[in-house]
Write a protein that holds these residues in place. Structure first.
Motif, PDB file in Angstrom:
ATOM      1  N   VAL A 189       0.841  -1.204   0.000  1.00 41.31           N
ATOM      2  CA  VAL A 189       0.000   0.000   0.000  1.00 41.31           C
ATOM      3  C   VAL A 189       0.871   1.246   0.000  1.00 41.31           C
ATOM      4  O   VAL A 189       0.594   2.219  -0.711  1.00 41.31           O
ATOM      5  CB  VAL A 189      -0.952  -0.003   1.224  1.00 41.31           C
ATOM      6  CG1 VAL A 189      -1.627   1.355   1.389  1.00 41.31           C
ATOM      7  CG2 VAL A 189      -2.001  -1.095   1.068  1.00 41.31           C
ATOM      8  N   GLU A 190       1.945   1.226   0.778  1.00 36.89           N
ATOM      9  CA  GLU A 190       2.861   2.373   0.823  1.00 36.89           C
ATOM     10  C   GLU A 190       3.553   2.564  -0.528  1.00 36.89           C
ATOM     11  O   GLU A 190       3.683   3.690  -1.024  1.00 36.89           O
ATOM     12  CB  GLU A 190       3.898   2.158   1.926  1.00 36.89           C
ATOM     13  CG  GLU A 190       4.853   3.315   2.133  1.00 36.89           C
ATOM     14  CD  GLU A 190       4.177   4.596   2.574  1.00 36.89           C
ATOM     15  OE1 GLU A 190       4.710   5.688   2.245  1.00 36.89           O
ATOM     16  OE2 GLU A 190       3.115   4.529   3.238  1.00 36.89           O
ATOM     17  N   ALA A 191       3.998   1.461  -1.137  1.00 33.07           N
ATOM     18  CA  ALA A 191       4.673   1.545  -2.434  1.00 33.07           C
ATOM     19  C   ALA A 191       3.754   2.123  -3.498  1.00 33.07           C
ATOM     20  O   ALA A 191       4.194   2.862  -4.391  1.00 33.07           O
ATOM     21  CB  ALA A 191       5.177   0.169  -2.859  1.00 33.07           C
ATOM     22  N   ALA A 192       2.470   1.801  -3.407  1.00 30.63           N
ATOM     23  CA  ALA A 192       1.501   2.244  -4.418  1.00 30.63           C
ATOM     24  C   ALA A 192       1.171   3.726  -4.307  1.00 30.63           C
ATOM     25  O   ALA A 192       0.474   4.264  -5.167  1.00 30.63           O
ATOM     26  CB  ALA A 192       0.223   1.417  -4.304  1.00 30.63           C
ATOM     27  N   LYS A 193       1.680   4.398  -3.287  1.00 28.15           N
ATOM     28  CA  LYS A 193       1.473   5.847  -3.194  1.00 28.15           C
ATOM     29  C   LYS A 193       2.331   6.594  -4.209  1.00 28.15           C
ATOM     30  O   LYS A 193       2.017   7.731  -4.569  1.00 28.15           O
ATOM     31  CB  LYS A 193       1.802   6.336  -1.778  1.00 28.15           C
ATOM     32  CG  LYS A 193       0.824   5.850  -0.717  1.00 28.15           C
ATOM     33  CD  LYS A 193       1.228   6.333   0.667  1.00 28.15           C
ATOM     34  CE  LYS A 193       0.257   5.842   1.733  1.00 28.15           C
ATOM     35  NZ  LYS A 193       0.662   6.273   3.098  1.00 28.15           N
TER      36      LYS A 193
END
Length: 252
Positions: A189-193
């Motif tokens: 989820v963090e990477a997809a920011k």
């Protein structure tokens, strides 16, 4: 968000079996997308086509602002263009330390620098990546001694080290403990920011935690798309993938 990857009318047949059948859909940047579907739905072939491992029989796969057609590019050129892939089974260098694995994976510098600066910068960047994937306390540890889940995290860190714009991640939750799955969810989820992240996964609870748009493949086609609740309520998805509760009870 803008479209980073555009798949248009792509088909691929292997020995008479149509693995991908006139498939069309797009991935935005940034975005987190989950791809689900039964075995043989075309999920792995889709990743093979995007990364250049396999060539389609027809259709185009366009990437980036210049709409480059990936079907005309080599695997190496596609990787350099910013597309990274993580396979289901971790492929880390087990005899090397976590830091060494991350350092080896770092993208090559874009300008000439001194050897010392490169070495120090590589160490700093490896430490940043280790922190990002929950391995800051294990930088000096031999990768082969990590748990299965930690190896998965290390490989995600190695993928991020290459500065990709699009990350293709194959079944990251497989074989993980519940705590490891939760940490992996947070990581993706963090990477997809700041990236486009595409996850192939069979674990529906893990997909629910991702809380993202879901694409369902069946027989090489896009069967349904939307939130997980939306696709799980689709009668076609229930029939070909999820199964009906009354049917499961009858066979219990």
């Amino acid at each position: 968000m803008s479209a980073l990857l555009e798949v248009s009318g792509v088909s691929k047949t292997f020995d008479g079996f149509k693995a991908i059948d006139n498939l069309s859909f797009s991935i935005n940047e940034p975005e987190l997308r989950a791809i689900i579907g039964p075995n043989g739905a075309g999920k792995t072939t889709f990743m093979d086509l995007v990364t250049g491992k396999t060539r389609p029989d027809s259709g185009t796969i366009r990437y980036g602002e210049l709409s480059r057609d990936l079907t005309r590019m080599s695997e190496a050129r596609i990787a350099r263009a910013g597309i990274g892939r993580k396979f289901q089974k971790p492929t880390v260098f087990e005899a090397q330390s976590v830091e060494e694995n991350l350092t080896m994976a770092l993208a090559a510098p874009r300008a000439p620098l001194t050897v010392l600066w490169r070495r120090n910068r590589a160490r700093d960047r490896a430490a940043e990546l280790a922190e990002r994937v929950g391995l800051a306390a294990h930088l000096g540890r031999q990768a082969g001694t990590l748990s299965h889940g930690q190896k998965q995290w290390l490989e995600i860190g190695m993928l991020l080290a290459q500065d990709p714009r699009l990350l293709l991640v194959d079944e990251p939750a497989a074989g993980m403990t519940s705590a490891e799955r939760e940490r992996t969810t947070e990581m993706l989820v963090e990477a997809a920011k700041s990236h486009a992240v595409v996850v192939i996964e069979h674990d529906m609870e893990f997909v629910r935690r991702l809380d993202c748009r879901v694409s369902v493949l069946h027989e090489g086609r896009l069967l349904a798309e939307g939130t997980l609740d939306h696709v799980c309520a689709d009668p076609r998805v229930i029939d070909v993938y999820l199964g009906r509760p009354e049917e499961e009870a009858a066979h219990a």
